[in-house]
Design a protein around this motif. Structure first.
Motif, mmCIF file in Angstrom:
data_model
loop_
_atom_site.group_PDB
_atom_site.id
_atom_site.type_symbol
_atom_site.label_atom_id
_atom_site.label_comp_id
_atom_site.label_asym_id
_atom_site.label_seq_id
_atom_site.Cartn_x
_atom_site.Cartn_y
_atom_site.Cartn_z
ATOM 1 N N LEU A 1 -8.146 -15.434 -53.811
ATOM 2 C CA LEU A 1 -8.072 -14.002 -54.108
ATOM 3 C C LEU A 1 -9.115 -13.572 -55.135
ATOM 4 O O LEU A 1 -9.736 -12.516 -55.023
ATOM 5 N N ASP B 1 -7.215 -7.704 -48.916
ATOM 6 C CA ASP B 1 -6.687 -6.594 -49.718
ATOM 7 C C ASP B 1 -6.360 -5.439 -48.787
ATOM 8 O O ASP B 1 -7.188 -5.064 -47.943
ATOM 9 N N ARG C 1 -2.089 -7.477 -51.995
ATOM 10 C CA ARG C 1 -2.973 -8.637 -51.781
ATOM 11 C C ARG C 1 -2.255 -9.654 -50.904
ATOM 12 O O ARG C 1 -1.099 -10.017 -51.144
#
Length: 548
Positions: free
Chosen positions: A73, A102, A107
């Motif tokens: 991420l 995203d 997320r």
């Protein structure tokens, strides 16, 4: 909870995939299971969807997996890691590829896990074998089934006073008579080998570099590939006693058998020189690419894939290899018929006794099907399923790129908010199936009217956004009107569905970057406000946004 893909879409892609697939949503300091494919339920023996990562894993393992998810991420790009603990009781190695996503302030991580135990074993076997050969005090030589010398180690050079560069790639028939005599007993043995033959040993007398004659045990092991002998490995050991001879012969046979098994187990194998010249490919690689061995051997690895792999990518891999480091990653290449295929590649630099790289070994696994699934999923995430045009999410990304370019060039961008007139009547009169076809043709008509570099997206119902690039400020009105005229002309030509001819009109609201703002959402709102005025004044109208 909004998610970038429907569960039906994920199931369509991954229901029958043999590898475990997890679609996870970040939830504070943990991750929720949004979707898992049937393989996961078989492995965990329970339903995971709706639970968290902490619910399904021991704390230590959960922390490690969350750490890897967060790495993906933070990086905002695909991340691969290997895990040896999840199924440690089965002595299994797993490799997981993470794709961060995203979406609307949330997320997500798409995790695809595969079993790489076999690949790991092959890598270890090859590295072990190369270390064994190059660091061995025993002379070793590899001979092809056509009696060409493929390779020999430094111990062989020292023992018999030969130079590797003078011998490698030479055939038995081309050797001087004196050396032919040395090879004769071994060649006679090789001629008797059939694919089912196991390793064999003979006693021979050879002259050493210092001129003395010595007795050696020579252990010959055939390397089979799909029932065909491709090469022989030969290990020489100077005899000191009968007991030592028996023990060493047994060791040699076991080692060479292990190497042969590792070679035959590999899915796709290629070996090339430091300069990039291909020296060996196995039959599986020939089958996948469509090239015959004689077509690939002698070519440069860059020539094979130059239509796909960029010079920068090739040089990056070469730099890593020349540093003596194993390179792992996925590569795109071409078959002989021009078809694209993907491989998961492990590229290993092979070192000699002095630590110098002399060859490069690549172990490849065909992952084309998996890449196609990923590309299909990516397309679904950024395109409208009905019209196949980009969706709002892709438009946002592309608009930022267009804006950067416009800033550099001093150009404007026109944003058209297009709404079909009286679309509801199409659905009411002809039904939703015809209505869907109508929307598809409507979107294609808009796309057909645009220039190269312009972008059309469907954002819902019969509403479309169009971004016009390369608009010169002093000619903006002329350029915008010209494109709108082309859109209206194309719509006026119309199309047929089930025998009915449709010639729709549209209402259009216009905003311009940077005259009306620099933020995409703000420009869309202003184009929408202009669209409202256009629709309020009848069909087929277009209005440019003006400040209240």
């Amino acid at each position: 909870m909004p998610i970038p893909f429907t569960l039906e879409q994920l199931d369509l892609l991954y229901k029958n995939v043999k590898d475990p697939v997890y679609f996870m949503k970040q939830n504070g300091d943990t991750f929720d299971y949004v979707y898992v494919n049937p393989v996961c339920r078989t492995i965990f023996k329970k339903e995971l969807a709706g639970t968290t990562l902490d619910d399904s894993m021991p704390p230590d393992l959960s922390r490690e997996i969350k750490k890897q998810y967060l790495i993906a991420l933070r990086a905002g790009e695909r991340h691969i890691y290997r895990d040896y603990s999840l199924f440690s009781d089965l002595d299994t190695a797993m490799e997981t590829e993470l794709t961060p996503i995203d979406f609307e302030g949330q997320r997500f991580v798409l995790a695809v896990t595969k079993n790489v135990t076999a690949q790991k074993k092959i890598e270890e076997d090859y590295l072990f074998y190369e270390s064994l050969v190059q660091n061995s005090v025993d002379p070793m030589i590899m001979i092809s089934a056509e009696y060409m010398i493929i390779d020999l180690n430094s111990a062989y050079e020292k023992a018999f006073g030969v130079r590797k560069e003078d011998w490698v790639n030479r055939y038995y028939k081309d050797l001087p008579d004196k050396q032919k005599e040395q090879f004769k007993s071994g060649k006679d043995l090789l001629e008797k080998f059939v694919p089912e033959t196991k390793s064999s040993s003979i006693i021979m007398q050879r002259r050493k570099e210092d001129g003395t004659l010595a007795k050696f045990s020579a252990s010959y092991s055939p390397i089979n590939e799909n029932g065909i002998i491709r090469a022989f490995h030969v290990v020489f050991r100077e005899l000191t006693s009968e007991l030592l001879l028996k023990n060493e012969l047994k060791k040699t046979e076991n080692i060479l058998e292990s190497y042969k098994d590792a070679l035959n187990y590999a899915a796709l194998v290629a070996i090339w020189s430091l300069s990039g010249t291909i020296e060996f490919v196995n039959e599986n690689l020939n089958k996948l690419t469509g090239y015959m061995p004689e077509e690939l051997i002698g070519m440069n690895v860059y020539e094979v894939s130059e239509a796909i792999i960029s010079t920068e990518e090739y040089e990056m891999i070469r730099t890593v290899i020349l540093d003596g480091v194993i390179w792992r990653g996925q590569l795109k290449s071409l078959k002989k018929n021009g078809e694209i295929f993907w491989v998961d590649a492990t590229i290993i630099p092979l070192l000699d006794v002095d630590g110098e790289i002399y060859q490069v070994l690549s172990i490849l696994f065909d992952v084309t099907e998996r890449k196609q699934l990923e590309e299909q999923l990516h397309f679904m995430a950024y395109h409208d399923s009905l019209t196949t045009l980009p969706n709002r999410r892709l438009m946002v990304q592309k608009f930022q790129q267009m804006k950067d370019h416009a800033q550099q060039k001093g150009e404007h961008i026109a944003l058209l908010y297009i709404d079909g007139d009286n679309f509801k009547s199409i659905n009411d009169q002809f039904g939703h199936d015809v209505g869907d076809d109508f929307i598809y043709h409507f979107g294609q008509a808009i796309k057909k009217s645009l220039r190269k570099g312009d972008l059309a997206a469907r954002i819902g119902g019969d509403e479309f956004l169009v971004a016009l690039c390369g608009i010169f400020p002093e000619e903006s009105q002329f350029h915008i009107e010209k494109i709108i005229d082309r859109i209206n002309d194309t719509l006026a030509e119309g199309w047929e569905i089930n025998g009915h001819h449709f010639t729709p009109s549209s209402s259009i609201g216009i905003s311009v970057y940077p005259s009306h703002g620099t933020d995409f959402d703000d420009l869309v709102k202003k184009a929408d406000a202009a669209l409202y005025l256009a629709k309020s004044n009848g069909k087929g109208k277009c209005y440019l946004y003006t400040s209240p």
